[in-house]
Design a protein around this motif. Structure first.
Motif, PDB file in Angstrom:
ATOM      1  N   THR A  64     -60.470 -46.796 -25.692  1.00 13.57           N
ATOM      2  CA  THR A  64     -61.390 -47.211 -24.429  1.00 13.57           C
ATOM      3  C   THR A  64     -62.585 -47.013 -24.703  1.00 13.57           C
ATOM      4  OG1 THR A  64     -59.187 -46.766 -23.395  1.00 13.57           O
ATOM      5  CG2 THR A  64     -61.113 -46.980 -22.138  1.00 13.57           C
ATOM      6  N   GLY A  65     -63.038 -45.937 -25.249  1.00 14.44           N
ATOM      7  CA  GLY A  65     -64.310 -45.755 -25.154  1.00 14.44           C
ATOM      8  C   GLY A  65     -64.587 -44.877 -24.091  1.00 14.44           C
ATOM      9  N   GLN A  66     -65.983 -44.572 -23.805  1.00 13.62           N
ATOM     10  CA  GLN A  66     -66.087 -43.429 -22.655  1.00 13.62           C
ATOM     11  C   GLN A  66     -65.786 -44.353 -21.237  1.00 13.62           C
ATOM     12  OE1 GLN A  66     -67.518 -40.561 -22.574  1.00 13.62           O
ATOM     13  NE2 GLN A  66     -66.986 -40.438 -20.368  1.00 13.62           N
ATOM     14  N   PRO A  67     -64.607 -43.392 -20.754  1.00 15.57           N
ATOM     15  CA  PRO A  67     -64.193 -44.021 -19.422  1.00 15.57           C
ATOM     16  C   PRO A  67     -65.234 -43.714 -18.385  1.00 15.57           C
ATOM     17  CG  PRO A  67     -63.231 -41.806 -20.088  1.00 15.57           C
ATOM     18  CD  PRO A  67     -64.033 -42.175 -21.028  1.00 15.57           C
ATOM     19  N   SER A  68     -65.035 -44.975 -17.272  1.00 15.44           N
ATOM     20  CA  SER A  68     -66.100 -44.508 -16.188  1.00 15.44           C
ATOM     21  C   SER A  68     -65.531 -43.648 -15.188  1.00 15.44           C
ATOM     22  CB  SER A  68     -65.983 -46.113 -15.504  1.00 15.44           C
ATOM     23  OG  SER A  68     -64.688 -46.377 -14.839  1.00 15.44           O
ATOM     24  N   LEU A  69     -66.375 -43.124 -14.371  1.00 16.37           N
ATOM     25  CA  LEU A  69     -65.732 -41.925 -13.633  1.00 16.37           C
ATOM     26  C   LEU A  69     -64.619 -42.435 -12.640  1.00 16.37           C
ATOM     27  CD1 LEU A  69     -66.256 -39.508 -11.796  1.00 16.37           C
ATOM     28  CD2 LEU A  69     -67.935 -40.337 -10.699  1.00 16.37           C
ATOM     29  N   PRO A  70     -64.695 -43.969 -11.880  1.00 15.03           N
ATOM     30  CA  PRO A  70     -63.548 -44.395 -11.328  1.00 15.03           C
ATOM     31  C   PRO A  70     -62.334 -44.168 -12.180  1.00 15.03           C
ATOM     32  CG  PRO A  70     -65.375 -45.676 -10.810  1.00 15.03           C
ATOM     33  CD  PRO A  70     -65.739 -44.706 -12.013  1.00 15.03           C
ATOM     34  N   LEU A  71     -62.367 -44.716 -13.607  1.00 14.49           N
ATOM     35  CA  LEU A  71     -61.100 -44.686 -14.229  1.00 14.49           C
ATOM     36  C   LEU A  71     -60.690 -43.263 -14.194  1.00 14.49           C
ATOM     37  CD1 LEU A  71     -59.282 -46.149 -15.880  1.00 14.49           C
ATOM     38  CD2 LEU A  71     -60.627 -46.136 -17.774  1.00 14.49           C
ATOM     39  N   LEU A  72     -61.605 -42.321 -14.424  1.00 15.31           N
ATOM     40  CA  LEU A  72     -61.118 -41.013 -14.731  1.00 15.31           C
ATOM     41  C   LEU A  72     -60.425 -40.407 -13.424  1.00 15.31           C
ATOM     42  CD1 LEU A  72     -63.916 -39.530 -16.517  1.00 15.31           C
ATOM     43  CD2 LEU A  72     -61.870 -39.490 -17.382  1.00 15.31           C
ATOM     44  N   GLN A  73     -61.053 -40.858 -12.347  1.00 16.58           N
ATOM     45  CA  GLN A  73     -60.594 -40.495 -10.896  1.00 16.58           C
ATOM     46  C   GLN A  73     -59.132 -40.945 -10.812  1.00 16.58           C
ATOM     47  OE1 GLN A  73     -63.680 -41.948  -8.381  1.00 16.58           O
ATOM     48  NE2 GLN A  73     -64.315 -39.750  -7.956  1.00 16.58           N
ATOM     49  N   PHE A  74     -58.839 -42.087 -11.438  1.00 19.36           N
ATOM     50  CA  PHE A  74     -57.488 -42.726 -11.142  1.00 19.36           C
ATOM     51  C   PHE A  74     -56.431 -41.968 -11.937  1.00 19.36           C
ATOM     52  CE2 PHE A  74     -54.916 -46.539 -12.208  1.00 19.36           C
ATOM     53  CZ  PHE A  74     -54.232 -46.831 -10.912  1.00 19.36           C
ATOM     54  N   HIS A  75     -56.715 -40.757 -12.823  1.00 15.02           N
ATOM     55  CA  HIS A  75     -55.954 -40.177 -13.471  1.00 15.02           C
ATOM     56  C   HIS A  75     -55.513 -38.848 -12.809  1.00 15.02           C
ATOM     57  CE1 HIS A  75     -56.684 -43.332 -16.267  1.00 15.02           C
ATOM     58  NE2 HIS A  75     -55.408 -42.963 -16.801  1.00 15.02           N
ATOM     59  N   PHE A  76     -56.084 -38.565 -11.723  1.00 12.38           N
ATOM     60  CA  PHE A  76     -56.268 -37.450 -10.884  1.00 12.38           C
ATOM     61  C   PHE A  76     -55.365 -37.582  -9.376  1.00 12.38           C
ATOM     62  CE2 PHE A  76     -59.521 -36.610 -13.907  1.00 12.38           C
ATOM     63  CZ  PHE A  76     -59.198 -35.375 -14.294  1.00 12.38           C
ATOM     64  N   SER A  77     -54.345 -36.767  -9.105  1.00 12.20           N
ATOM     65  CA  SER A  77     -53.750 -37.066  -7.846  1.00 12.20           C
ATOM     66  C   SER A  77     -53.980 -35.627  -7.233  1.00 12.20           C
ATOM     67  CB  SER A  77     -52.431 -37.468  -8.081  1.00 12.20           C
ATOM     68  OG  SER A  77     -51.553 -37.197  -6.691  1.00 12.20           O
ATOM     69  N   PRO A  78     -54.360 -35.620  -5.886  1.00 14.88           N
ATOM     70  CA  PRO A  78     -54.502 -34.507  -5.432  1.00 14.88           C
ATOM     71  C   PRO A  78     -53.248 -33.638  -4.861  1.00 14.88           C
ATOM     72  CG  PRO A  78     -54.699 -35.946  -3.724  1.00 14.88           C
ATOM     73  CD  PRO A  78     -54.654 -36.866  -4.975  1.00 14.88           C
ATOM     74  N   ILE A  79     -51.956 -34.223  -5.084  1.00 13.57           N
ATOM     75  CA  ILE A  79     -50.616 -33.435  -4.860  1.00 13.57           C
ATOM     76  C   ILE A  79     -49.980 -33.064  -5.929  1.00 13.57           C
ATOM     77  CG2 ILE A  79     -48.578 -34.098  -3.913  1.00 13.57           C
ATOM     78  CD1 ILE A  79     -49.951 -36.270  -2.456  1.00 13.57           C
ATOM     79  N   PRO A  80     -49.894 -31.847  -5.992  1.00 14.12           N
ATOM     80  CA  PRO A  80     -49.060 -31.098  -7.228  1.00 14.12           C
ATOM     81  C   PRO A  80     -47.723 -31.764  -7.327  1.00 14.12           C
ATOM     82  CG  PRO A  80     -49.079 -29.812  -5.203  1.00 14.12           C
ATOM     83  CD  PRO A  80     -49.837 -30.801  -4.936  1.00 14.12           C
ATOM     84  N   MET A  81     -47.401 -32.703  -8.467  1.00 14.27           N
ATOM     85  CA  MET A  81     -46.147 -33.537  -8.683  1.00 14.27           C
ATOM     86  C   MET A  81     -45.379 -32.760  -9.727  1.00 14.27           C
ATOM     87  SD  MET A  81     -46.761 -36.047  -6.508  1.00 14.27           S
ATOM     88  CE  MET A  81     -45.692 -37.189  -6.900  1.00 14.27           C
ATOM     89  N   SER A  82     -44.448 -32.051  -9.379  1.00  8.27           N
ATOM     90  CA  SER A  82     -43.653 -31.501 -10.443  1.00  8.27           C
ATOM     91  C   SER A  82     -42.717 -32.587 -11.080  1.00  8.27           C
ATOM     92  CB  SER A  82     -42.611 -30.456  -9.812  1.00  8.27           C
ATOM     93  OG  SER A  82     -41.684 -31.051  -8.940  1.00  8.27           O
ATOM     94  N   LEU A  83     -42.099 -32.240 -12.178  1.00  8.65           N
ATOM     95  CA  LEU A  83     -41.397 -33.042 -12.803  1.00  8.65           C
ATOM     96  C   LEU A  83     -40.241 -33.488 -12.211  1.00  8.65           C
ATOM     97  CD1 LEU A  83     -41.019 -34.740 -15.487  1.00  8.65           C
ATOM     98  CD2 LEU A  83     -39.570 -32.889 -16.399  1.00  8.65           C
ATOM     99  N   GLU A  84     -39.563 -32.657 -11.365  1.00 10.86           N
ATOM    100  CA  GLU A  84     -38.318 -32.836 -10.612  1.00 10.86           C
ATOM    101  C   GLU A  84     -38.641 -33.831  -9.268  1.00 10.86           C
ATOM    102  OE1 GLU A  84     -35.005 -30.428  -7.972  1.00 10.86           O
ATOM    103  OE2 GLU A  84     -36.693 -29.310  -8.532  1.00 10.86           O
ATOM    104  N   THR A  85     -39.844 -33.510  -9.044  1.00 13.46           N
ATOM    105  CA  THR A  85     -40.634 -34.614  -7.799  1.00 13.46           C
ATOM    106  C   THR A  85     -40.723 -35.958  -8.296  1.00 13.46           C
ATOM    107  OG1 THR A  85     -41.549 -32.728  -6.744  1.00 13.46           O
ATOM    108  CG2 THR A  85     -42.582 -34.823  -6.376  1.00 13.46           C
ATOM    109  N   LEU A  86     -41.281 -36.029  -9.376  1.00 20.26           N
ATOM    110  CA  LEU A  86     -41.446 -37.323 -10.081  1.00 20.26           C
ATOM    111  C   LEU A  86     -40.234 -38.115 -10.355  1.00 20.26           C
ATOM    112  CD1 LEU A  86     -44.703 -36.682 -12.388  1.00 20.26           C
ATOM    113  CD2 LEU A  86     -44.816 -37.986 -10.417  1.00 20.26           C
ATOM    114  N   LYS A  87     -39.233 -37.152 -10.800  1.00 25.08           N
ATOM    115  CA  LYS A  87     -38.072 -37.882 -11.169  1.00 25.08           C
ATOM    116  C   LYS A  87     -37.290 -38.427 -10.113  1.00 25.08           C
ATOM    117  CE  LYS A  87     -37.155 -36.011 -15.788  1.00 25.08           C
ATOM    118  NZ  LYS A  87     -35.938 -35.089 -16.581  1.00 25.08           N
TER     119      LYS A  87
END
Length: 331
Positions: free
Chosen positions: A75-98
């Motif tokens: 990808t090369g150097q990712p943009s700030l919005p693209l990086l932000q897209f990989h952060f969620s403000p909610i702590p998502m446990s594996l059990e939750t995601l499943k």
């Protein structure tokens, strides 16, 4: 749908609860960075150390989806919005995601963009935007959780109706973004959060009216998890009703809601339109071609919650006399 709705509402409550905790410490970020290095995610580790102070200085919880080193190279150097897209403000446990059903949307720090669950609870994997995450978290201390992914998520990804032997599926085509902004700017942030999380699995043809209680009122009702879906669904009517439509109803008219067995009864008291005894405080707070939002200063109560007191002599959640209350509108 009931179980997925309960869970989706719980995500909003998680934000409220975790916002009362201390912000993520630099030591916690450093620990996560070191583990990322040890597990082969050097690029994300370096990125996390560089941007953590500016990207989420006051975050109380976080889930990070870390692209692999080959993904960074491709990808090369990712943009700030693209990086932000990989952060969620909610702590998502594996059990939750499943446990999340196909099509559930997960908020990210890239404003207006959510990740979409593209796996089923019965699957042996978790997929977001058609990208599988690691079978186990790379780092998890309850507040900061990190998963690995092989490639970057695509912010332009659009969820497709899942293939099914029964021919079932849905597309989320309605957006609550503008309505949420209007709600937040008027002191109805919690109800805005419900809409942001796409609580209702809407279709393009869906028409909707939301009667939104204020933040102060809803905060007083968040103690019982089992009530979350009931509180939201009872305030949503499956038709588009402007204020001019509401005032045309005769006394005794009943509006159906998304809560089975519960309807909103229209009456008038001293010339004021009442919904189950609650006056409309902010008519037409938001209007679109399929959605209308009206503001309330009380929660619409259901009969099975206990005996309801009459309007006479009662007080609203702000301590004022309802008998003396006059909304800012006229018929």
């Amino acid at each position: 749908m009931a179980s997925s709705l309960l869970f989706t509402l719980s995500l909003l409550i998680s934000l409220v609860v975790y916002s009362l905790s201390s912000p993520l410490s630099s030591e916690m970020i450093l620990d996560a960075s070191e583990i990322l290095v040890d597990t082969g995610y050097l690029s994300m580790s370096l990125t996390l150390e560089l941007i953590s102070d500016t990207l989420f200085p006051n975050s109380h919880s976080l889930t990070i989806f870390a692209p692999s080193d080959p993904a960074f190279i491709a990808t090369g150097q990712p943009s700030l919005p693209l990086l932000q897209f990989h952060f969620s403000p909610i702590p998502m446990s594996l059990e939750t995601l499943k446990s999340l059903p196909y099509g559930t949307e997960i908020p990210t720090m890239f404003q207006g963009h959510s990740l979409t669950v593209t796996s089923f609870p019965s699957d042996d994997r978790v997929s977001l935007n058609n990208v599988d995450i690691t079978p186990l978290p790379i780092f998890d201390d309850g507040f900061l959780i990190v998963y690995g992914i092989r490639e970057f998520f695509d912010p332009d990804f659009e969820v497709r109706a899942p293939e099914s032997s029964f021919g079932c599926g849905f597309l989320r085509t309605n957006s609550f973004g503008n309505a949420s902004e209007a709600l937040r700017s008027s002191g109805y942030s919690l109800m805005a959060g419900f809409l942001d999380l796409q609580v209702l699995e809407t279709k393009k043809s869906t028409m909707m009216t939301v009667f939104a209680p204020t933040d102060q009122v809803l905060r007083n009702r968040l103690g019982n998890f089992n009530e979350y879906s009931s509180i939201f669904l009872r305030h949503v009517v499956p038709c588009r009703l402007l204020w001019t439509d509401l005032v045309k109803f005769n006394d005794g008219a009943a509006l159906p809601t998304h809560l089975g067995g519960f309807s909103i009864n229209i009456t008038r008291s001293g010339g004021i339109l009442m919904l189950n005894g609650v006056p409309v405080y902010y008519p037409n707070m938001y209007i679109s071609d399929w959605l209308v939002v009206h503001g309330l200063r009380q929660v619409l109560s259901v009969p099975w919650e206990g005996t309801q007191e009459g309007i006479a002599g009662a007080t609203d959640e702000f301590g004022g006399s309802i008998e003396d209350y006059t909304p800012d509108y006229e018929f």
